[in-house]
Design an enzyme around this catalytic site. Structure first.
Site, PDB file in Angstrom:
ATOM      1  N   ASN A   1      51.887  32.120  40.312  1.00  0.00           N
ATOM      2  CA  ASN A   1      50.835  31.140  40.595  1.00  0.00           C
ATOM      3  C   ASN A   1      50.807  30.040  39.532  1.00  0.00           C
ATOM      4  O   ASN A   1      49.854  29.282  39.451  1.00  0.00           O
ATOM      5  CB  ASN A   1      49.468  31.821  40.600  1.00  0.00           C
TER       6      ASN A   1
ATOM      7  N   HIS B   1      38.762  36.547  48.103  1.00  0.00           N
ATOM      8  CA  HIS B   1      39.368  37.377  47.057  1.00  0.00           C
ATOM      9  C   HIS B   1      38.492  38.586  46.719  1.00  0.00           C
ATOM     10  O   HIS B   1      37.266  38.527  46.772  1.00  0.00           O
ATOM     11  CB  HIS B   1      39.529  36.494  45.816  1.00  0.00           C
TER      12      HIS B   1
ATOM     13  N   GLU C   1      36.981  30.584  49.586  1.00  0.00           N
ATOM     14  CA  GLU C   1      38.039  29.991  48.771  1.00  0.00           C
ATOM     15  C   GLU C   1      38.328  28.631  49.379  1.00  0.00           C
ATOM     16  O   GLU C   1      38.016  28.411  50.553  1.00  0.00           O
ATOM     17  CB  GLU C   1      39.305  30.869  48.830  1.00  0.00           C
TER      18      GLU C   1
ATOM     19  N   SER D   1      44.276  32.534  49.078  1.00  0.00           N
ATOM     20  CA  SER D   1      45.310  33.008  48.167  1.00  0.00           C
ATOM     21  C   SER D   1      46.501  33.671  48.844  1.00  0.00           C
ATOM     22  O   SER D   1      47.607  33.610  48.325  1.00  0.00           O
ATOM     23  CB  SER D   1      44.696  33.980  47.159  1.00  0.00           C
TER      24      SER D   1
ATOM     25  N   ASP E   1      35.630  28.940  45.519  1.00  0.00           N
ATOM     26  CA  ASP E   1      36.632  29.435  44.577  1.00  0.00           C
ATOM     27  C   ASP E   1      37.896  28.597  44.758  1.00  0.00           C
ATOM     28  O   ASP E   1      38.577  28.699  45.773  1.00  0.00           O
ATOM     29  CB  ASP E   1      36.886  30.919  44.871  1.00  0.00           C
TER      30      ASP E   1
ATOM     31  N   HIS F   1      43.358  28.438  43.809  1.00  0.00           N
ATOM     32  CA  HIS F   1      44.686  27.974  44.226  1.00  0.00           C
ATOM     33  C   HIS F   1      44.711  26.491  44.584  1.00  0.00           C
ATOM     34  O   HIS F   1      45.642  26.031  45.238  1.00  0.00           O
ATOM     35  CB  HIS F   1      45.191  28.823  45.393  1.00  0.00           C
TER      36      HIS F   1
ATOM     37  N   LYS G   1      46.197  30.024  36.607  1.00  0.00           N
ATOM     38  CA  LYS G   1      47.153  29.592  37.640  1.00  0.00           C
ATOM     39  C   LYS G   1      47.684  28.206  37.290  1.00  0.00           C
ATOM     40  O   LYS G   1      48.443  28.103  36.333  1.00  0.00           O
ATOM     41  CB  LYS G   1      46.487  29.732  39.003  1.00  0.00           C
TER      42      LYS G   1
HETATM   43  C1  LIG Z   1      43.500  34.980  40.933  1.00  0.00           C
HETATM   44  C2  LIG Z   1      42.243  34.801  41.665  1.00  0.00           C
HETATM   45  C3  LIG Z   1      41.001  35.094  41.100  1.00  0.00           C
HETATM   46  C4  LIG Z   1      40.876  35.818  39.776  1.00  0.00           C
HETATM   47  O1  LIG Z   1      41.209  35.013  38.739  1.00  0.00           O
HETATM   48  P1  LIG Z   1      41.810  35.704  37.413  1.00  0.00           P
HETATM   49  O2  LIG Z   1      41.679  34.653  36.398  1.00  0.00           O
HETATM   50  O3  LIG Z   1      43.218  36.069  37.740  1.00  0.00           O
HETATM   51  O4  LIG Z   1      40.960  36.898  37.137  1.00  0.00           O
HETATM   52  C5  LIG Z   1      39.866  34.789  41.810  1.00  0.00           C
HETATM   53  N1  LIG Z   1      39.935  34.239  43.030  1.00  0.00           N
HETATM   54  C6  LIG Z   1      41.111  33.974  43.621  1.00  0.00           C
HETATM   55  C7  LIG Z   1      41.122  33.369  44.964  1.00  0.00           C
HETATM   56  C8  LIG Z   1      42.295  34.257  42.964  1.00  0.00           C
HETATM   57  O5  LIG Z   1      43.452  34.029  43.570  1.00  0.00           O
END
Ligand SMILES: *Cc1c(COP(=O)(O)O)cnc(C)c1O
Length: 398
Positions: free
Chosen positions: A48, A134, A189, A193, A218, A221, A252
């Site tokens: 990522n 997520h 999101e 993801s 969120d 990505h 990411k």
């Molecule tokens: C990776 C991810 C998270 C968590 O983030 P981290 O910093 O890896 O704990 C939360 N939401 C989504 C959609 C993710 O892909």
């Protein structure tokens, strides 16, 4: 073997029989388009690290400098004596980048989700989440004790029904003693993801305003990749100012580690006072905060724009041969868990790493190869990827 280990071994046997057994793969190189595994160099399509920043000199120098100046550890939580200059600089940089009043960083995105949701919601409230959000969001919503309602993936009809139901529920006399209004939170999101598709953010904002609900997005990505200033999909859809809670990760596109929440000053002050994953956890190491701030600055710069253009060029190249959603996440649906594992193994033999994603990360019977592109992939990398996929009959377009 003692009884404890015997029981656990038999539990693991069940996991194995379902084709769901997971193992760590040791990587002996930095993160990048090529990684070393078991003494073998592999083309990496699993990361990522969308803009190729995890091993970028600017981030590494920022991390090293922070270690020299502030040490390896922080000694305590942020509210005791662990709130070091690199954390404050990171949060100022993030807030400015996102065009938000304030930001707060957490040790991970997972901790950020749990921190904000449990700080603001309890059993009086309703939390409506997209079916594909997520695990960090689902876990946080469950932990908060709020009534959790799941709407079909990107299904606005379904969401509207929940909002109507929540409205009626909130209008009824409260059963428990509470001095505040019950609230409804919608969580989605922006770029999903495991599927790489987009949430209908504009329509969701319209709905949440119609029903007086709050919205949390969120952007794990999407930050760094979408919008005029690369703030995320909310910026691209011109709704970022209407979203109450903007969440993201620093691990990411920003190339470091940690998570963040951006929003109003009162939101951030509530978190500093109430978010348990923030309060009861030692501050992230100075190196992580400094690298993340350098990552944000790089994303903001002209070089960041160039990286993004490189990424989209690679995504376009791959998308000419494989069906995708136009994002850097290109899922190749397989279905059966065991079969997905076999294909990943066959690709490894060809020197290409694309991980199989299985339950519980995705639903049962929806195993897939999750191919991710980054700005660090070259044209030759893409050619090799396509040739390998072709040899296994995995190219969907001709
Ligand atoms: C990776 C991810 C998270 C968590 O983030 P981290 O910093 O890896 O704990 C939360 N939401 C989504 C959609 C993710 O892909």
């Amino acid at each position: 073997m003692n009884a404890f280990d015997e029981e656990l071994t038999s539990r693991l046997k069940v996991v194995r029989e379902q084709g769901l057994y997971r193992e760590l793969r040791r990587i002996d190189s930095p993160q990048g388009p090529r990684i070393e595994m078991d003494g073998k160099s592999l083309l990496n399509f699993s990361s990522n690290d969308y803009l190729g920043l995890a091993n970028d000199p600017a981030l590494k120098e920022a991390a090293a400098e922070a270690v020299l100046k502030f040490g390896a550890g922080c000694g305590a939580s942020r509210l005791i004596c662990g709130s070091l200059a690199p954390h404050h600089i990171l949060e100022e940089t993030l807030a400015a980048f996102k065009g938000a009043e304030a930001a707060l960083s957490f040790s991970s995105g997972y901790a950020a989700a749990s921190g904000v949701i449990c700080a603001l919601f309890d059993s009086n409230d309703v939390i409506a989440v997209d079916k594909l959000v997520h695990a960090s969001i689902v876990d946080a919503a469950r932990l908060s004790g709020a009534k959790l309602r799941v709407f079909g993936h990107n299904n606005l009809h379904d969401l509207e029904k929940i909002l109507r139901w929540a409205d009626r529920r909130h209008a009824a006399p409260a059963l428990s003693q509470t001095d505040r209004r019950p609230r409804t939170l919608i969580v989605t999101e922006s770029i999903f993801s495991m599927d790489g598709d987009q949430a209908p953010l504009r329509e969701m904002v319209r709905l949440k305003e119609q029903f007086g609900a709050w919205l949390m997005v969120d952007e794990a990505h999407a930050t760094g990749l979408y919008g005029k200033s690369r703030r995320g999909l909310a910026e691209e859809c011109e709704v970022d100012k209407q979203i109450e809670i903007q969440m993201g990760t620093l691990g990411k596109a920003f190339g470091s580690a940690g998570g963040y929440i951006c929003g109003s000053r009162p939101l951030i002050d509530c978190l500093i006072n109430r978010a348990r994953t923030f309060i009861f956890s030692t501050a992230p190491v100075p190196a992580a905060a400094a690298a993340a701030a350098a990552g944000v600055r790089l994303v903001e710069s002209k070089a960041g724009e160039e990286r993004r253009n490189q990424l989209w060029a690679s995504v376009a190249d791959v998308s000419r041969h494989i069906d995708g959603q136009g994002s850097a996440i290109i899922p190749m649906m397989i279905g059966d868990e065991g079969k997905a594992m076999q294909i990943t193994a066959a690709l490894l033999n060809l020197g290409v790493f694309i991980p199989a994603v299985r339950f519980p990360t995705v639903a049962r019977g929806q195993a897939r190869l999750r191919l991710t592109m980054t700005a660090a992939h070259s044209r030759a990398d893409v050619e090799k990827l396509l040739a390998s996929l072709r040899s296994l009959n995995l190219v969907t377009k001709t």
